[in-house]
Design a protein around this motif. Structure first.
Motif, PDB file in Angstrom:
ATOM      1  N   GLY A   1       0.783  -1.232   0.000  1.00 39.66           N
ATOM      2  CA  GLY A   1       0.000   0.000   0.000  1.00 39.66           C
ATOM      3  C   GLY A   1       0.809   1.274   0.000  1.00 39.66           C
ATOM      4  O   GLY A   1       0.238   2.357   0.042  1.00 39.66           O
ATOM      5  N   GLN A   2       2.129   1.183  -0.040  1.00 39.91           N
ATOM      6  CA  GLN A   2       2.955   2.386  -0.033  1.00 39.91           C
ATOM      7  C   GLN A   2       3.818   2.453  -1.277  1.00 39.91           C
ATOM      8  O   GLN A   2       4.231   1.432  -1.826  1.00 39.91           O
ATOM      9  CB  GLN A   2       3.840   2.405   1.213  1.00 39.91           C
ATOM     10  CG  GLN A   2       3.013   2.398   2.479  1.00 39.91           C
ATOM     11  CD  GLN A   2       3.842   2.761   3.687  1.00 39.91           C
ATOM     12  OE1 GLN A   2       5.015   3.021   3.588  1.00 39.91           O
ATOM     13  NE2 GLN A   2       3.185   2.756   4.843  1.00 39.91           N
ATOM     14  N   VAL A   3       4.113   3.686  -1.718  1.00 36.33           N
ATOM     15  CA  VAL A   3       4.946   3.885  -2.899  1.00 36.33           C
ATOM     16  C   VAL A   3       6.397   3.589  -2.527  1.00 36.33           C
ATOM     17  O   VAL A   3       6.923   4.135  -1.561  1.00 36.33           O
ATOM     18  CB  VAL A   3       4.823   5.325  -3.429  1.00 36.33           C
ATOM     19  CG1 VAL A   3       5.762   5.551  -4.597  1.00 36.33           C
ATOM     20  CG2 VAL A   3       3.405   5.630  -3.825  1.00 36.33           C
ATOM     21  N   VAL A   4       7.020   2.706  -3.284  1.00 37.62           N
ATOM     22  CA  VAL A   4       8.407   2.336  -3.050  1.00 37.62           C
ATOM     23  C   VAL A   4       9.317   3.054  -4.032  1.00 37.62           C
ATOM     24  O   VAL A   4      10.409   3.514  -3.680  1.00 37.62           O
ATOM     25  CB  VAL A   4       8.593   0.821  -3.185  1.00 37.62           C
ATOM     26  CG1 VAL A   4      10.022   0.405  -2.952  1.00 37.62           C
ATOM     27  CG2 VAL A   4       7.667   0.088  -2.239  1.00 37.62           C
ATOM     28  N   LEU A   5       8.850   3.182  -5.276  1.00 33.53           N
ATOM     29  CA  LEU A   5       9.678   3.745  -6.329  1.00 33.53           C
ATOM     30  C   LEU A   5       8.790   4.408  -7.361  1.00 33.53           C
ATOM     31  O   LEU A   5       7.697   3.931  -7.650  1.00 33.53           O
ATOM     32  CB  LEU A   5      10.465   2.596  -6.982  1.00 33.53           C
ATOM     33  CG  LEU A   5      11.531   2.921  -7.992  1.00 33.53           C
ATOM     34  CD1 LEU A   5      12.742   3.535  -7.307  1.00 33.53           C
ATOM     35  CD2 LEU A   5      11.948   1.653  -8.707  1.00 33.53           C
ATOM     36  N   GLU A   6       9.273   5.518  -7.897  1.00 30.31           N
ATOM     37  CA  GLU A   6       8.566   6.164  -9.003  1.00 30.31           C
ATOM     38  C   GLU A   6       9.405   5.993 -10.254  1.00 30.31           C
ATOM     39  O   GLU A   6      10.633   6.084 -10.201  1.00 30.31           O
ATOM     40  CB  GLU A   6       8.341   7.644  -8.701  1.00 30.31           C
ATOM     41  CG  GLU A   6       7.354   7.842  -7.573  1.00 30.31           C
ATOM     42  CD  GLU A   6       6.899   9.288  -7.453  1.00 30.31           C
ATOM     43  OE1 GLU A   6       6.843   9.977  -8.475  1.00 30.31           O
ATOM     44  OE2 GLU A   6       6.603   9.698  -6.330  1.00 30.31           O
ATOM     45  N   SER A   7       8.758   5.739 -11.388  1.00 32.24           N
ATOM     46  CA  SER A   7       9.512   5.518 -12.630  1.00 32.24           C
ATOM     47  C   SER A   7      10.154   6.813 -13.103  1.00 32.24           C
ATOM     48  O   SER A   7       9.704   7.913 -12.780  1.00 32.24           O
ATOM     49  CB  SER A   7       8.608   4.949 -13.703  1.00 32.24           C
ATOM     50  OG  SER A   7       7.649   5.898 -14.075  1.00 32.24           O
TER      51      SER A   7
END
Length: 64
Positions: free
Chosen positions: A53-59
């Motif tokens: 449920g959490q953002v780990v990486l953005e492209s």
């Protein structure tokens, strides 16, 4: 080295192998995005990598 005294028939061999089955993988639904994914695996959604449920990486393409 061990050597079989008798040939194991195809039927007997196949009967033994019946217990090796592929199981259906469990599917989880991400609480944030509602995206279906495999348990214990991160997944991409709209250019972001989510895990639990959490953002780990953005492209890189989303940042530019």
């Amino acid at each position: 080295m061990a050597h079989p005294k008798r040939k194991i028939s195809k039927t007997r061999r196949d009967k033994r192998r019946t217990h090796y089955k592929a199981s259906i993988p469990q599917i989880a639904v991400d609480p944030t995005t509602g995206e279906a994914h495999l348990y214990h695996r991160a997944h991409w959604h709209e250019g972001k990598l989510y895990y639990r449920g959490q953002v780990v990486l953005e492209s890189a393409s989303a940042e530019a």
